[in-house]
Design a protein around this motif. Structure first.
Motif, PDB file in Angstrom:
ATOM      1  N   ASP A  55      23.081  23.307  25.589  1.00  0.00           N
ATOM      2  CA  ASP A  55      21.863  24.113  25.445  1.00  0.00           C
ATOM      3  C   ASP A  55      21.050  24.191  26.733  1.00  0.00           C
ATOM      4  OD1 ASP A  55      22.488  24.598  22.822  1.00  0.00           O
ATOM      5  OD2 ASP A  55      21.267  22.963  22.029  1.00  0.00           O
ATOM      6  N   SER A  56      21.291  23.278  27.664  1.00  0.00           N
ATOM      7  CA  SER A  56      20.541  23.306  28.921  1.00  0.00           C
ATOM      8  C   SER A  56      21.257  24.087  30.019  1.00  0.00           C
ATOM      9  CB  SER A  56      20.284  21.879  29.415  1.00  0.00           C
ATOM     10  OG  SER A  56      21.509  21.216  29.723  1.00  0.00           O
ATOM     11  N   LEU A  57      22.426  24.632  29.715  1.00  0.00           N
ATOM     12  CA  LEU A  57      23.175  25.403  30.709  1.00  0.00           C
ATOM     13  C   LEU A  57      22.740  26.861  30.679  1.00  0.00           C
ATOM     14  CD1 LEU A  57      26.800  23.979  30.276  1.00  0.00           C
ATOM     15  CD2 LEU A  57      25.241  23.591  32.191  1.00  0.00           C
ATOM     16  N   VAL A  58      22.537  27.425  31.860  1.00  0.00           N
ATOM     17  CA  VAL A  58      22.159  28.832  31.985  1.00  0.00           C
ATOM     18  C   VAL A  58      23.036  29.487  33.045  1.00  0.00           C
ATOM     19  CG1 VAL A  58      19.776  28.521  31.232  1.00  0.00           C
ATOM     20  CG2 VAL A  58      20.343  28.313  33.670  1.00  0.00           C
ATOM     21  N   VAL A  59      23.221  30.783  32.890  1.00  0.00           N
ATOM     22  CA  VAL A  59      23.909  31.591  33.899  1.00  0.00           C
ATOM     23  C   VAL A  59      22.852  32.356  34.676  1.00  0.00           C
ATOM     24  CG1 VAL A  59      25.442  33.563  34.249  1.00  0.00           C
ATOM     25  CG2 VAL A  59      26.060  31.777  32.616  1.00  0.00           C
ATOM     26  N   VAL A  60      22.990  32.369  35.990  1.00  0.00           N
ATOM     27  CA  VAL A  60      22.055  33.073  36.858  1.00  0.00           C
ATOM     28  C   VAL A  60      22.824  34.199  37.544  1.00  0.00           C
ATOM     29  CG1 VAL A  60      20.323  32.848  38.662  1.00  0.00           C
ATOM     30  CG2 VAL A  60      20.904  30.862  37.254  1.00  0.00           C
ATOM     31  N   ARG A  83      19.419  28.149  45.322  1.00  0.00           N
ATOM     32  CA  ARG A  83      19.554  26.709  45.101  1.00  0.00           C
ATOM     33  C   ARG A  83      18.395  25.938  45.715  1.00  0.00           C
ATOM     34  NH1 ARG A  83      24.751  24.245  47.809  1.00  0.00           N
ATOM     35  NH2 ARG A  83      23.439  24.591  49.642  1.00  0.00           N
ATOM     36  N   GLU A  84      17.980  26.339  46.909  1.00  0.00           N
ATOM     37  CA  GLU A  84      16.895  25.626  47.570  1.00  0.00           C
ATOM     38  C   GLU A  84      15.531  25.981  46.994  1.00  0.00           C
ATOM     39  OE1 GLU A  84      17.467  23.235  49.765  1.00  0.00           O
ATOM     40  OE2 GLU A  84      19.602  23.629  49.398  1.00  0.00           O
ATOM     41  N   PHE A  90      15.777  23.568  38.106  1.00  0.00           N
ATOM     42  CA  PHE A  90      17.202  23.326  37.891  1.00  0.00           C
ATOM     43  C   PHE A  90      17.572  21.928  38.379  1.00  0.00           C
ATOM     44  CE2 PHE A  90      17.800  28.124  38.534  1.00  0.00           C
ATOM     45  CZ  PHE A  90      17.708  28.363  37.168  1.00  0.00           C
ATOM     46  N   GLU A  91      18.272  21.181  37.520  1.00  0.00           N
ATOM     47  CA  GLU A  91      18.830  19.904  37.970  1.00  0.00           C
ATOM     48  C   GLU A  91      19.878  20.133  39.045  1.00  0.00           C
ATOM     49  OE1 GLU A  91      20.485  17.570  34.884  1.00  0.00           O
ATOM     50  OE2 GLU A  91      18.548  16.870  34.122  1.00  0.00           O
ATOM     51  N   ASP A  92      20.706  21.135  38.820  1.00  0.00           N
ATOM     52  CA  ASP A  92      21.768  21.444  39.774  1.00  0.00           C
ATOM     53  C   ASP A  92      22.215  22.878  39.520  1.00  0.00           C
ATOM     54  OD1 ASP A  92      23.432  21.033  41.867  1.00  0.00           O
ATOM     55  OD2 ASP A  92      24.591  19.405  40.954  1.00  0.00           O
ATOM     56  N   ILE A  93      22.871  23.466  40.499  1.00  0.00           N
ATOM     57  CA  ILE A  93      23.375  24.821  40.374  1.00  0.00           C
ATOM     58  C   ILE A  93      24.732  24.884  41.053  1.00  0.00           C
ATOM     59  CG2 ILE A  93      22.048  25.533  42.403  1.00  0.00           C
ATOM     60  CD1 ILE A  93      21.914  28.344  41.144  1.00  0.00           C
ATOM     61  N   ALA A  94      25.713  25.407  40.336  1.00  0.00           N
ATOM     62  CA  ALA A  94      27.079  25.496  40.844  1.00  0.00           C
ATOM     63  C   ALA A  94      27.489  26.948  40.946  1.00  0.00           C
ATOM     64  CB  ALA A  94      28.040  24.739  39.924  1.00  0.00           C
ATOM     65  N   ARG A 242      29.556  33.465  41.166  1.00  0.00           N
ATOM     66  CA  ARG A 242      28.921  33.439  39.850  1.00  0.00           C
ATOM     67  C   ARG A 242      28.233  32.082  39.697  1.00  0.00           C
ATOM     68  NH1 ARG A 242      28.936  38.494  37.263  1.00  0.00           N
ATOM     69  NH2 ARG A 242      30.754  39.620  38.044  1.00  0.00           N
ATOM     70  N   ALA A 243      26.938  32.111  39.395  1.00  0.00           N
ATOM     71  CA  ALA A 243      26.132  30.894  39.409  1.00  0.00           C
ATOM     72  C   ALA A 243      25.918  30.351  37.997  1.00  0.00           C
ATOM     73  CB  ALA A 243      24.783  31.151  40.072  1.00  0.00           C
ATOM     74  N   ILE A 244      26.076  29.026  37.861  1.00  0.00           N
ATOM     75  CA  ILE A 244      25.798  28.304  36.614  1.00  0.00           C
ATOM     76  C   ILE A 244      24.827  27.178  36.948  1.00  0.00           C
ATOM     77  CG2 ILE A 244      26.778  27.054  34.654  1.00  0.00           C
ATOM     78  CD1 ILE A 244      29.505  28.242  35.399  1.00  0.00           C
ATOM     79  N   SER A 245      23.774  27.033  36.140  1.00  0.00           N
ATOM     80  CA  SER A 245      22.755  26.020  36.423  1.00  0.00           C
ATOM     81  C   SER A 245      22.485  25.192  35.175  1.00  0.00           C
ATOM     82  CB  SER A 245      21.451  26.682  36.895  1.00  0.00           C
ATOM     83  OG  SER A 245      21.676  27.498  38.023  1.00  0.00           O
ATOM     84  N   ARG A 246      21.928  24.009  35.401  1.00  0.00           N
ATOM     85  CA  ARG A 246      21.475  23.154  34.293  1.00  0.00           C
ATOM     86  C   ARG A 246      19.965  22.957  34.433  1.00  0.00           C
ATOM     87  NH1 ARG A 246      23.843  20.103  30.581  1.00  0.00           N
ATOM     88  NH2 ARG A 246      25.902  20.215  31.591  1.00  0.00           N
ATOM     89  N   LEU A 247      19.242  23.273  33.356  1.00  0.00           N
ATOM     90  CA  LEU A 247      17.791  23.145  33.368  1.00  0.00           C
ATOM     91  C   LEU A 247      17.376  21.681  33.387  1.00  0.00           C
ATOM     92  CD1 LEU A 247      16.925  25.801  30.622  1.00  0.00           C
ATOM     93  CD2 LEU A 247      16.782  26.105  33.100  1.00  0.00           C
ATOM     94  N   ARG A 248      16.276  21.412  34.051  1.00  0.00           N
ATOM     95  CA  ARG A 248      15.694  20.082  33.998  1.00  0.00           C
ATOM     96  C   ARG A 248      15.124  19.837  32.595  1.00  0.00           C
ATOM     97  NH1 ARG A 248      15.230  17.307  38.613  1.00  0.00           N
ATOM     98  NH2 ARG A 248      15.555  18.431  40.594  1.00  0.00           N
ATOM     99  N   PRO A 249      15.035  18.575  32.163  1.00  0.00           N
ATOM    100  CA  PRO A 249      14.475  18.290  30.833  1.00  0.00           C
ATOM    101  C   PRO A 249      13.071  18.873  30.692  1.00  0.00           C
ATOM    102  CG  PRO A 249      15.532  16.330  31.733  1.00  0.00           C
ATOM    103  CD  PRO A 249      15.525  17.351  32.832  1.00  0.00           C
ATOM    104  N   GLY A 250      12.851  19.563  29.597  1.00  0.00           N
ATOM    105  CA  GLY A 250      11.544  20.151  29.321  1.00  0.00           C
ATOM    106  C   GLY A 250      11.318  21.519  29.898  1.00  0.00           C
ATOM    107  N   VAL A 251      12.242  22.001  30.730  1.00  0.00           N
ATOM    108  CA  VAL A 251      12.104  23.323  31.346  1.00  0.00           C
ATOM    109  C   VAL A 251      12.762  24.358  30.439  1.00  0.00           C
ATOM    110  CG1 VAL A 251      12.702  24.764  33.324  1.00  0.00           C
ATOM    111  CG2 VAL A 251      12.019  22.384  33.674  1.00  0.00           C
TER     112      VAL A 251
END
Length: 758
Positions: A55-60, A83-84, A90-94, A242-251
């Motif tokens: 549920d915390s994964l998003v596509v950008v 990313r910067e 975002f906790e991280d972005i791949a 293609r970017a995939i990110s994980r939201l920080r907790p509470g975001v």
């Protein structure tokens, strides 16, 4: 109802095998179809993605709103800026980018595989475990040294850093028998001067990427290559990531969207090409992004099979009503002897339970066979195709469907049987007196059955009408006796002239095969998708970049329009003399002609020029050719260019044969040094993409055809097959033209009746 009622009902049904078989098969069709389609619904729409904390994964992704471009990939520089600039949300972005890859075996033969270039944090972000070896580390992401600028003193080029890769578990098992000692060794990419891949690890089984079909992302690559991502600010139009990110907790996704939009606003302000395109960054939950395209079709399909189940239940209820009417004298006698309403209902309910149980078991078997067929026939771009199976959730749905069916078709005749008209029945002379009673209830059941059938028949009629309309649309070329195939690999060309020479050599070799009439090359194939939109404009766009618009771009070799038989409207097409670096000639379709030169005749268009990319006006001869519409993406114009300026590792070809395509395919054996680093894949049809939307439409048609087997009141239904093909999926992004004005050498048109999106 007790065991004795069930035993008696079993004996009664055994004495009426035709009735029992008919009713059970009717229920089996309804339950089987609904179970098979629910398995698709469950896998695609209901099950969470197989990643940790999905549920915390998003596509950008990026949108260029003034160009009518959505879900566009990132360039290296834009990805790094994102990313910067979004570390607070975002906790991280791949980033991932997939493509077909040709490898060279130990014996020198070519092997086709699927590859993905990924940032080194991809597996940690998505929870991909390592079975053997190690994951990528920071050293694998160090960018390669920059090439010396043009005009600098030429010397030895800086040494390239090693290319590190991780294999999928399935590829290791299929290609190397699961030998873990491959870790630490290297494999060779086919082609002159191609690098070797050093294998540093092997993934755990069943790791997939999940993107919508239009993204054309290969879901299960064989080879994962570490991306040595460098910041190339000058090349923001070269997109691939293609970017995939994980939201920080509470975001929330909304907060992430707001932060990402700040980055987009900064990019628009700094870079005019992005500002004039109205560049935006969009954040969507990964699961929502994946299913957005297929969700309406799957829900419509699920609704159709629910209607089918209801029609089946109405049929069986009608049969049981007639059967109960024949037992009215027996029920009246039992009522006269003091039987309660429940005792009168229990025999009918017991028969309904048996019929539902038999129908559910048979339906489960049909669903199992149907799911296997679905998985084999479904297009590869259907999201989560690998997870469509009969799991506990599907079994629970099947049991509930059977129970609901027993209630629906069992309670109506049971209630009718619990209210016998004693005096009317006992006074009757004929044993079939009961057939004259209960007509209101039977009429209600028949009315409901006809209404449900009518709903599905209207849907099938609309689909058949759409099918006929699609059959009348001219795609812009003659698909008969066309063979399409792709040579994947590095052709070794380092200059545009070398690339053109390679293509000519391939065409000559293919043209020498008996039965081949014409050979041409194109990228991408028509109707396949994968177009990289580019911007175009007239002279005023040079001073006002907001005047630029988007068009689909196709690279073709001389003879393309003659091979696919796209007739000309005006002017001429390409010749071999046009395939040089000192000439910039293009062929456009009539949609682009009307946008670029409104109110001008074809002869006037032939004398006018067009600017493209960041080009400038150049005096040169202008030519124009016209023909019926060559297929492009919906809502965009199309233009075509000769390939000499665009060396590419992909060489898609089209051959027209005078013989049966099956015979021609058997002669297309890839041999010789020219093909040593290539792998060919062929299809005997024009390039058509069997999309998930097409597959869903076919399933709806099959469901509606099943209706004719279970109802006496529905006509035959029809299945519609819509356009598309599969030959090539490649999302490398767009590369701008050199700073030169191309000149219109051809115009191709759209047939009457085809809608034009302004």
């Amino acid at each position: 109802m007790d065991f004795r009622d069930l035993a008696v009902a079993a004996c009664v049904l055994r004495k009426s095998p035709v009735f029992a078989l008919t009713a059970a098969l009717t229920i089996a069709l309804g339950v089987g179809a609904s179970t098979a389609i629910f398995s698709v619904t469950n896998a695609v729409l209901l099950q969470p993605l197989p990643y940790p904390h999905p549920d915390s994964l998003v596509v950008v992704c990026t949108d260029m709103r003034k160009r009518n471009v959505r879900d566009f990939p990132f360039s290296n520089a834009n990805f790094i800026d994102l990313r910067e600039g979004t570390k607070s949300v975002f906790e991280d972005i791949a980033g991932v980018f997939t493509f077909p890859l040709t490898l060279q075996r130990e014996d020198g033969t070519a092997e086709q595989a699927n590859a993905s270039v990924v940032t080194i944090n991809t597996f940690r972000l998505l929870g991909g475990g390592i079975a053997y070896g190690r994951d990528f580390n920071d050293e694998d992401a160090v960018p390669n040294p920059a090439a010396p600028p043009l005009g600098a003193q030429q010397g030895l080029p800086p040494p390239r850093l090693p290319v590190h890769a991780i294999l999928s578990y399935e590829y290791l098992k299929r290609r190397y028998g699961g030998d873990p000692s491959l870790v630490g060794r290297s494999i060779q990419i086919a082609g002159p001067q191609a690098p070797r891949l050093t294998i540093v690890g092997v993934l755990q089984p069943h790791f997939h990427l999940y993107f919508p079909p239009d993204a054309q992302v290969i879901s299960a690559p064989d080879v994962w290559i570490a991306n040595r991502l460098g910041y190339d600010a000058a090349n923001r139009t070269g997109v691939s990531i293609r970017a995939i990110s994980r939201l920080r907790p509470g975001v929330t996704p909304e907060q992430a969207q707001a932060e990402s939009e700040k980055v987009a606003a900064s990019e628009r302000a700094q870079f005019p090409i992005l500002g004039t395109a109205d560049f935006h960054i969009r954040v969507e939950p990964m699961r929502q992004h994946m299913i957005a395209e297929v969700r309406p079709a799957i829900l419509a399909l699920m609704g159709s099979v629910i209607f089918l189940l209801l029609v089946a239940c109405a049929n069986v209820a009608n049969l049981l009503l007639v059967r109960a009417s024949l037992r009215n004298r027996e029920l009246a006698v039992r009522a006269a002897m003091g039987a309660s309403r429940w005792r009168l209902m229990s025999p009918i309910i017991a028969e309904a339970v048996w019929l539902a149980a038999l129908g559910t078991l048979a339906g489960l078997a049909l669903a199992w066979a149907g799911i296997r067929e679905l998985r084999s026939l479904a297009p590869a771009d259907l999201p989560r195709l690998d997870s469509i199976t009969i799991d506990p959730s599907v079994l629970a749905f099947t049991a509930l469907a059977g129970l609901a069916g027993a209630i629906l078709f069992g309670m109506t005749p049971a209630l009718r049987a619990s209210r016998p008209r004693l005096m009317n029945v006992l006074r009757g002379i004929s044993r079939n007196t009961g057939l004259g009673t209960g007509s209101v209830m039977r009429s209600a059941v028949v009315t409901a059955e006809v209404a449900l059938s009518f709903v599905l028949l209207v849907g099938s009629g609309l689909m058949f009408r759409s099918f006929l309309d699609l059959q009348r649309i001219d795609p812009g070329f003659d698909s008969r006796n066309l063979l399409t195939f792709v040579l994947n690999g590095n052709n070794g060309a380092t200059t545009p002239e070398g690339n053109a020479a390679f293509i000519r050599q391939v065409e000559q070799r293919l043209g020498s095969i008996p039965g081949v009439q014409n050979v041409t090359g194109t990228f991408p194939f028509p109707l396949v998708g994968g177009y990289s939109p580019i911007r175009w404009g007239k002279e005023e766009a040079l001073s006002d970049p907001s005047k630029f618009q988007a068009a689909d771009f196709q690279i073709v070799t001389p003879g393309y329009f003659e091979t696919v038989r796209t007739p000309l409207i005006a002017g001429r097409t390409f010749t071999d003399a046009d395939n040089t670096t000192d000439r910039r000639l293009i062929v456009i379709d009539d949609v682009l002609a009307k946008k670029a030169f409104p109110g001008h005749s074809r002869e006037e268009i032939l004398r006018r020029g067009a600017s493209q990319g960041q080009s400038h006006t150049q005096s040169s001869e202008m030519r124009l050719a016209c023909s019926p519409h060559a297929p492009a993406q919906s809502g965009k114009a199309a233009l075509h260019d000769a390939p000499v300026q665009h060396p590419s590792p992909f060489s898609p070809f089209i051959a027209r044969s005078s013989h049966a395509l099956a015979n021609l395919q058997s002669r297309l054996t890839v041999t010789g040094d020219i093909f040593r680093a290539s792998a060919a894949s062929s299809t005997s049809r024009p390039p058509r993409n069997r999309s998930s939307a097409t597959f869903d439409t076919e399933c709806v048609g099959c469901v509606q055809c099943s209706l004719s087997l279970v109802t006496n009141f529905s006509a035959a239904s029809f299945s519609a097959v819509v356009k598309a093909s599969a030959a090539l999926t490649f999302t490398s992004g767009s590369t701008p033209f050199p700073s030169q004005s191309p000149f219109v050498t051809g115009l191709i048109g759209r047939p009457k009746g085809t809608p034009i999106v302004k």
